[in-house]
Design an enzyme around this catalytic site. Structure first.
Site, PDB file in Angstrom:
ATOM      1  N   LYS A 118       0.873  -1.190   0.000  1.00 11.54           N
ATOM      2  CA  LYS A 118       0.000   0.000   0.000  1.00 11.54           C
ATOM      3  C   LYS A 118       0.899   1.225   0.000  1.00 11.54           C
ATOM      4  O   LYS A 118       2.028   1.188   0.501  1.00 11.54           O
ATOM      5  CB  LYS A 118      -0.882   0.016   1.249  1.00 11.54           C
ATOM      6  CG  LYS A 118      -2.168   0.782   1.071  1.00 11.54           C
ATOM      7  CD  LYS A 118      -3.148  -0.071   0.277  1.00 11.54           C
ATOM      8  CE  LYS A 118      -4.549   0.389   0.291  1.00 11.54           C
ATOM      9  NZ  LYS A 118      -5.465  -0.676  -0.140  1.00 11.54           N
ATOM     10  N   GLY A 232     -18.145   7.360  -2.761  1.00  9.61           N
ATOM     11  CA  GLY A 232     -17.075   7.476  -3.759  1.00  9.61           C
ATOM     12  C   GLY A 232     -17.303   6.401  -4.809  1.00  9.61           C
ATOM     13  O   GLY A 232     -18.431   5.971  -5.050  1.00  9.61           O
TER      14      GLY A 232
END
Ligand code: GLU
Length: 434
Positions: A118, A232
């Site tokens: 990540k 989103g």
């Protein structure tokens, strides 16, 4: 919709949880369930590699701002590492470590040939122009250029990184290498090597899991009521697909601005059609009730007596502070890490069924894998092929979790961990790392 971002504020929880502590607590629990040997546990409890760096960016005003950037490669036993990049003002290295750990388990559970990673930048994209975001995205990739690559570590979108940002990142990497390198990053627009079907893949994968779960439970989703937190990419596509695939009723929706409710259902057509106007979730619109502004509205949304609650924003939204108030029967975790371990135990005791994040939201990385395969081979698939293969992957993972949970009397989260960690441990052993 691609440009909209998922921005529930992290300061909503009264007691701040460190996500990496959460990830570690989850691993500790599974380590004792699986009786993991000490060196294996030592290897799995921390990231293998990290890069921390600064990114100077010329702002439109002529001044220069310096941003902090990170990339964490958690474990590469199963292959090159994979995971998104977040642009968030509250970003911390521990959040990225936790998310990189979860990517490791997610890729393993879906049986993808990837480890987990990540990345993130501490910034507030809402306050930046498109040109500033482009310079920041390119600067981020320049700093990372020797740390990532199509056979090494492959980033992707995550919170606040849309396909325009991903396209800039791919372009910058390709310019540095002096050849087109689409396989370095996934989540690209289709015209520059993206995969058809990547845009709604996270939500769609979650729907396949939900369908499989309902089939096993013998319940119909047609009459279900649903609340979605976050609007989103993931939350908005989930809204559409819940209506289209099941005919279920989405009764509540919220984002950072607030949350709204309608017992008759909030139609996707109506809501998505008004998203260009600001404040859709913080206005009394005819036929809808305003649950509240900002965090207050979101708290109320989480506590509604619905059949299915879908957290689709960020981590730590259900904690020991509000777990007692949750009335949903099923929680489909489309966000990463929305429930803390303490809340997990409270919800287990109250009989709430949780479909865990790294199963429920794995559709995104699964179609990212398809995108990477298409980039590496240069042969592009049609949307039917993508959907069919995604369904097959999600269903296989769901069945493994379901069977493990039944065989060993584990929660779905514990079962998903056992299946995933087993795969990573086997690869570690074959590589003779331990
Ligand atoms: N950011 C997404 C996730 O958390 C997608 C990662 C990817 O596509 O590599 O799963």
């Amino acid at each position: 919709m691609a440009g909209r971002t998922s921005t529930i504020k992290r300061d909503k929880t009264p007691k701040e949880e460190n996500p990496f502590d959460v990830a570690r607590k989850q691993l500790d629990e599974v380590a004792s369930l699986m009786e993991l040997e000490k060196p294996v546990y030592e290897l799995l409890k921390k990231p293998m590699k990290e890069l921390h760096f600064t990114i100077p960016v010329k702002m439109d005003s002529g001044t220069t701002e310096v941003f902090d950037g990170y990339r964490v490669q958690y474990n590469s036993a199963l292959g090159p590492t994979k995971g998104g990049i977040r642009f968030h003002p509250g970003e911390t290295v521990d959040t990225i470590r936790a998310l990189a750990a979860w990517m490791t388990w997610k890729c393993a559970l879906l049986d993808l040939p990837y480890g987990g990673a990540k990345g993130g930048v501490v910034c507030n994209p809402q306050d930046m122009s498109d040109a500033e975001l482009d310079r920041l995205s390119r600067g981020y990739i320049r700093e990372l250029s020797s740390f990532i690559g199509p056979n090494k570590d492959i980033p992707a979108p995550d919170v606040n990184t849309n396909q325009e940002i991903i396209a800039s990142m791919m372009d910058e990497f390709s310019k540095l290498k002096d050849y087109s390198c689409p396989g370095v990053i996934t989540g690209k627009p289709v015209s520059v090597g993206g995969s058809i079907g990547r845009d709604d893949a996270t939500a769609r994968g979650g729907m396949y899991v939900l369908r499989n779960f309902a089939q096993k439970a013998g319940s119909s989703l047609q009459d279900a009521t649903v609340a979605i937190q976050g609007y989103g990419n993931v939350g908005s596509h989930a809204h559409r697909l819940i209506e289209d695939m099941f005919g279920a009723k989405v009764v509540a929706l919220g984002d950072a601005e607030g949350a709204i409710y309608s017992g008759n259902g909030l139609s996707y057509e109506q809501i998505s059609g008004s998203m260009e106007n600001p404040g859709v979730f913080s206005k009394e619109v005819e036929g809808t009730e305003l649950l509240g502004y900002g965090n207050e509205g979101n708290e109320k949304l989480l506590e509604l007596p619905v059949d299915i609650l879908v957290p689709a924003a960020i981590e730590n939204v259900i904690t020991e502070e509000n777990a007692d108030e949750i009335e949903a029967d099923v929680i489909l975790e489309l966000a990463n890490g929305p429930i803390t371990p303490e809340a997990d135990h409270i919800l287990k005791d109250s009989g709430t069924l949780i479909i865990p994040d790294f199963l429920a939201n794995a559709g995104g990385v699964t179609v990212s894998y398809f995108e990477w395969v298409q980039n590496q081979t240069g042969y592009y698939w049609d949307v039917e092929t993508v959907h069919e293969r995604l369904d097959k992957k999600m269903t296989a993972a769901f069945n493994e979790v379901y069977e493990m949970s039944a065989d060993r009397d584990l929660t779905y989260r514990q079962a998903a961990y056992v299946v995933a960690v087993k795969r990573v441990v086997e690869a570690i052993k074959f590589r003779n790392w331990v």
